[in-house]
Design an enzyme around this catalytic site. Structure first.
Site, PDB file in Angstrom:
ATOM      1  N   SER A  42      69.032  22.847  33.891  1.00 50.62           N
ATOM      2  CA  SER A  42      68.897  21.478  33.995  1.00 50.62           C
ATOM      3  C   SER A  42      67.569  21.059  34.883  1.00 50.62           C
ATOM      4  O   SER A  42      67.478  19.834  34.992  1.00 50.62           O
ATOM      5  CB  SER A  42      70.278  20.610  34.485  1.00 50.62           C
ATOM      6  OG  SER A  42      70.625  21.395  35.540  1.00 50.62           O
ATOM      7  N   ASN A  90      67.413  14.079  33.868  1.00 48.43           N
ATOM      8  CA  ASN A  90      67.622  14.297  35.216  1.00 48.43           C
ATOM      9  C   ASN A  90      67.059  13.641  36.322  1.00 48.43           C
ATOM     10  O   ASN A  90      67.692  13.348  37.324  1.00 48.43           O
ATOM     11  CB  ASN A  90      68.177  15.848  35.426  1.00 48.43           C
ATOM     12  CG  ASN A  90      69.345  16.326  34.607  1.00 48.43           C
ATOM     13  OD1 ASN A  90      70.317  15.422  34.236  1.00 48.43           O
ATOM     14  ND2 ASN A  90      69.623  17.573  34.398  1.00 48.43           N
ATOM     15  N   GLU A 143      66.066  17.882  25.014  1.00 51.23           N
ATOM     16  CA  GLU A 143      64.729  17.839  25.882  1.00 51.23           C
ATOM     17  C   GLU A 143      63.908  18.938  25.881  1.00 51.23           C
ATOM     18  O   GLU A 143      64.554  20.100  25.953  1.00 51.23           O
ATOM     19  CB  GLU A 143      64.800  17.691  27.326  1.00 51.23           C
ATOM     20  CG  GLU A 143      64.961  16.104  27.855  1.00 51.23           C
ATOM     21  CD  GLU A 143      65.371  16.040  29.401  1.00 51.23           C
ATOM     22  OE1 GLU A 143      64.283  15.463  29.961  1.00 51.23           O
ATOM     23  OE2 GLU A 143      65.975  16.798  30.029  1.00 51.23           O
ATOM     24  N   HIS A 188      66.700  21.681  26.708  1.00 49.09           N
ATOM     25  CA  HIS A 188      67.641  21.185  27.525  1.00 49.09           C
ATOM     26  C   HIS A 188      68.711  20.231  26.570  1.00 49.09           C
ATOM     27  O   HIS A 188      68.431  19.270  26.138  1.00 49.09           O
ATOM     28  CB  HIS A 188      67.125  20.515  28.633  1.00 49.09           C
ATOM     29  CG  HIS A 188      68.248  19.856  29.895  1.00 49.09           C
ATOM     30  ND1 HIS A 188      67.995  18.794  30.441  1.00 49.09           N
ATOM     31  CD2 HIS A 188      69.223  20.422  29.918  1.00 49.09           C
ATOM     32  CE1 HIS A 188      69.039  18.505  31.075  1.00 49.09           C
ATOM     33  NE2 HIS A 188      70.094  19.424  31.047  1.00 49.09           N
TER      34      HIS A 188
END
Ligand code: 3HC
Length: 293
Positions: A120, A191, A153, A141
């Protein structure tokens, strides 16, 4: 290059979701964890989630059985990756653990295999550098719950080639996800925004701005988020959020990413959210009850 067999490392929250969508898309999957109890738990979760689809008549019993039949639970890393065309790693976010695992995978996986990390936030380039195939190393991701969330991602490390990106885009599309391509940076795109936003909600709780349930309701209705930020924090895992926040501070050298003291205290107490039964909400009863801070 055609991907037929995928090894998923880690059978936890993310790993079993990734194994699920890959198997459902027709790939042969080996799902590896370090203990049989983790493998069994991951398999049970996949079965439970497939049964949701069966109940809603999205899939047939036959599709359910075929999907489960494509997944083999494995304990031995070498065994898991030995004939894989793609290895997707979803193990805990501990840098040295990831680096050691990638060194071992690089030794045992076929030369043509692409290596993808579901990290992450950790640097793709740093992980790629411990392998002999950095051009075939990439970030992939997924989002939790993997069978529901529509995005992958894709993160390019320093040496990742366009060919590798192309293959991973195709695999992501085949498992039903849309993709965004992100150049490497801590937290990538999602994130980078999500973690500071959740942290800000925790700072507000810490300062007594609102109760847990009011903060969640405010953001759910005021911003149309499917879950309030504290429910989402419990869902993602407070340990993961703390890890990412600390990593951001280390990488950006910028205190604006610091974790709230309350988050750190909760993690120290073992209150890491839903998976531990306690977080911003108490999950021991029929319905989650907000805690007071
Ligand atoms: N597995 C499979 N399917 C699931 C599921 C799971 N774990 N959880 C829910 N579903 C399905 C349900 O069966 C239902 O299907 P349907 O549309 O066919 O009826 C659908 O998802 C909606 O579920 P529910 O009706 O039970 O509940 P909600 O409408 O509240 O949706 C939710 C649940 C999809 C989890 C929604 O609340 C949501 O989108 N929350 C936000 C999740 C999010 O932000 N995830 C990203 C986290 S960040 C991350 O993962 C990155 C990491 O690096 C930190």
């Amino acid at each position: 290059m055609e991907i037929k067999k995928i090894a998923v490392l880690g059978a936890g929250q993310m790993g079993n979701g990734i194994a699920h969508v890959c198997a459902q898309a027709g790939y042969e999957v080996s799902m590896r964890d370090i203990d049989q109890k983790f493998v069994d738990k991951g398999m049970a979760t996949i079965k439970k989630n497939l049964e949701r689809g069966l109940k809603k008549e999205r899939i047939t019993q036959e599709e359910l059985d075929t999907t489960l039949g494509r997944i083999t639970g494995v304990l031995d890393l070498k065994e898991a990756v030995k004939d894989a065309d793609l290895v997707i790693e979803a193990i805990p976010e501990i840098v040295n653990l990831k680096l050691d695992t990638w060194r071992e995978v690089d030794e045992s996986a076929p030369e043509h295999a692409i290596l993808a990390s579901n990290t992450s936030s950790i640097s793709i380039t740093q992980m790629a550098a411990v392998t002999k195939r950095p051009e075939k190393f990439i970030g992939m991701h997924f989002f939790n719950p993997v069978p529901v969330m529509g995005l992958v991602e894709i993160i390019k490390g320093q040496a990742t080639t366009d060919d590798t990106v192309k293959v991973i885009k195709e695999v992501s599309h085949k498992v039903g996800k849309k993709t965004v391509l992100v150049n490497e940076a801590p937290g990538f795109a999602v994130n980078r925004l999500l973690v500071p936003a959740i942290n800000e909600a925790i700072f507000a709780i810490q300062e007594g701005v609102a109760t847990v349930e009011d903060m969640d309701l405010a953001i759910k209705l005021g911003l149309n988020w499917p879950m309030g930020p504290l429910t989402l924090a419990d869902f993602v895992g407070l340990d993961t959020l703390l890890y990412i926040s600390d990593y951001f501070v280390d990488e950006f050298k910028d205190g604006k990413y610091r974790a709230p003291a309350l988050l750190r205290k909760m993690v120290r107490a073992g209150w890491v959210g839903r998976k531990s039964g306690m977080g911003f909400y108490d999950y021991s009863g029929e319905t989650p009850e907000p805690n007071r801070f």
